[in-house]
Enzyme design. Structure first.
Site, PDB file in Angstrom:
ATOM      1  N   ASP A 104      92.638  89.179  56.882  1.00 57.72           N
ATOM      2  CA  ASP A 104      92.829  88.263  55.767  1.00 57.72           C
ATOM      3  C   ASP A 104      91.503  87.782  55.198  1.00 57.72           C
ATOM      4  O   ASP A 104      90.580  87.441  55.932  1.00 57.72           O
ATOM      5  CB  ASP A 104      93.659  87.043  56.203  1.00 57.72           C
ATOM      6  CG  ASP A 104      95.067  87.426  56.598  1.00 57.72           C
ATOM      7  OD1 ASP A 104      95.549  88.452  56.094  1.00 57.72           O
ATOM      8  OD2 ASP A 104      95.678  86.709  57.407  1.00 57.72           O
ATOM      9  N   GLU A 130     106.903  89.423  50.430  1.00 58.18           N
ATOM     10  CA  GLU A 130     106.228  89.581  51.717  1.00 58.18           C
ATOM     11  C   GLU A 130     105.803  88.194  52.188  1.00 58.18           C
ATOM     12  O   GLU A 130     104.994  87.538  51.538  1.00 58.18           O
ATOM     13  CB  GLU A 130     105.018  90.494  51.554  1.00 58.18           C
ATOM     14  CG  GLU A 130     104.241  90.757  52.819  1.00 58.18           C
ATOM     15  CD  GLU A 130     103.015  91.617  52.563  1.00 58.18           C
ATOM     16  OE1 GLU A 130     102.031  91.466  53.321  1.00 58.18           O
ATOM     17  OE2 GLU A 130     103.015  92.420  51.609  1.00 58.18           O
TER      18      GLU A 130
END
Length: 294
Positions: free
Chosen positions: A57, A46
């Site tokens: 994030d 990924e």
């Protein structure tokens, strides 16, 4: 045919997916690190696209992507990186990206370039299936996988939509929070994975479920693979790359892959009936709300 789903099935439904930001700390090193993950046992890769407002994030990934942006990252590096990785490994290369960079680049143009580079598809954490018509059509034209998210807060209707629109797997968010290694993976992941399986069965289908957010050790990989088809590791690998370079990424991936192998052995010891067939929370929750308001 989904390259990602084929790879997960080939793993026996015990896939390890490793995440790294493309271009961190530079393009060549990020390519070498991604290839090292595949060589050390990752089922799929990924690649994250650095973004200036990464809602899902955690601090490790934010720091890495910010450093990449500050050195002058260009989206063209993504396609160069995917092509370089695909030339060196057969592991599917999925791109994780917020939707705005794709829109700015052009959805059809992005899909065409990604397919030409050898990419397997996209994971889109802030795009809901209801708003993904243009992307779904482009993905079909270019034979790309499309992975949507389901969070613990997702309604049954949202889970149904994610199942119907996804090809490859449904990204199963393990906890309500940002990415980052945690000492315990939220038990909500198991409940959500079971919900997805049940909703898929109600639709007369099956879907792969890969759990992400907070997985950092081989033991956690083993635990997740008791009920899901794949475990996604991000922050721990990004930290390893920053602290110890490509060798550290290779070493950690091997340890994580050993956890997947232990899951394989433990599942072989239990009756088949006990086995379920088979970074995102703020973005997924926001996507849920956006879909509800649409």
């Amino acid at each position: 045919m989904s390259r990602t789903e084929d790879a997960i099935r080939a793993s026996g439904g015990r896939a390890l997916i490793g995440y790294l930001p493309v271009g961190y700390p530079d393009l060549a090193t990020s390519v070498d690190a991604a290839v090292a993950m595949a060589e050390a046992g990752a089922t799929a890769i990924e690649l994250g696209v650095p973004y200036s407002d990464p809602g899902m994030d955690g601090p490790v990934i934010q720091a890495a992507t910010q450093a990449t942006l500050e050195r002058g990252f260009r989206l063209e590096e993504l396609f160069e990186g995917v092509a370089a990785i695909a030339a060196r490994t057969d592991a599917p290369v999925l791109v994780m990206t917020y939707w705005n960079p794709v829109l700015r680049f052009g959805v059809e143009r992005f899909a065409e370039r990604l397919a030409a580079a050898g990419g397997a598809g996209l994971i889109t954490p802030d795009l809901t299936p209801e708003n993904a018509g243009e992307w779904l059509a482009a993905a079909d034209r270019h034979d790309l996988d499309r992975v949507f998210l389901a969070a613990p807060s997702s309604s049954d209707a949202r889970i149904d939509a994610a199942i119907a629109a996804s090809r490859g797997f449904v990204y199963t968010v393990s906890t309500m929070g940002t990415t980052g290694a945690r000492s315990d993976v939220d038990q909500a992941a198991r409940a959500l994975s079971d919900r997805i399986a049940a909703r898929a069965a109600a639709q007369g289908t099956t879907t792969m479920r890969c759990v992400g957010l907070g997985i950092s050790t081989g033991e956690q990989v083993r635990d997740v693979l008791e009920y899901a088809d794949g475990a996604i590791v991000g922050s721990a690998l990004v930290r390893a790359l920053g602290d110890g370079g490509v060798p550290a990424v290779r070493e950690l991936t091997a340890s994580l892959a050993a956890g997947a192998a232990r899951a394989d052995a433990s599942q072989a010891e239990v009756p088949a009936a006990a086995t379920i067939d088979g970074g995102a929370a703020p973005a997924a929750a926001a996507a849920d709300q956006k879909g509800a308001n649409a």
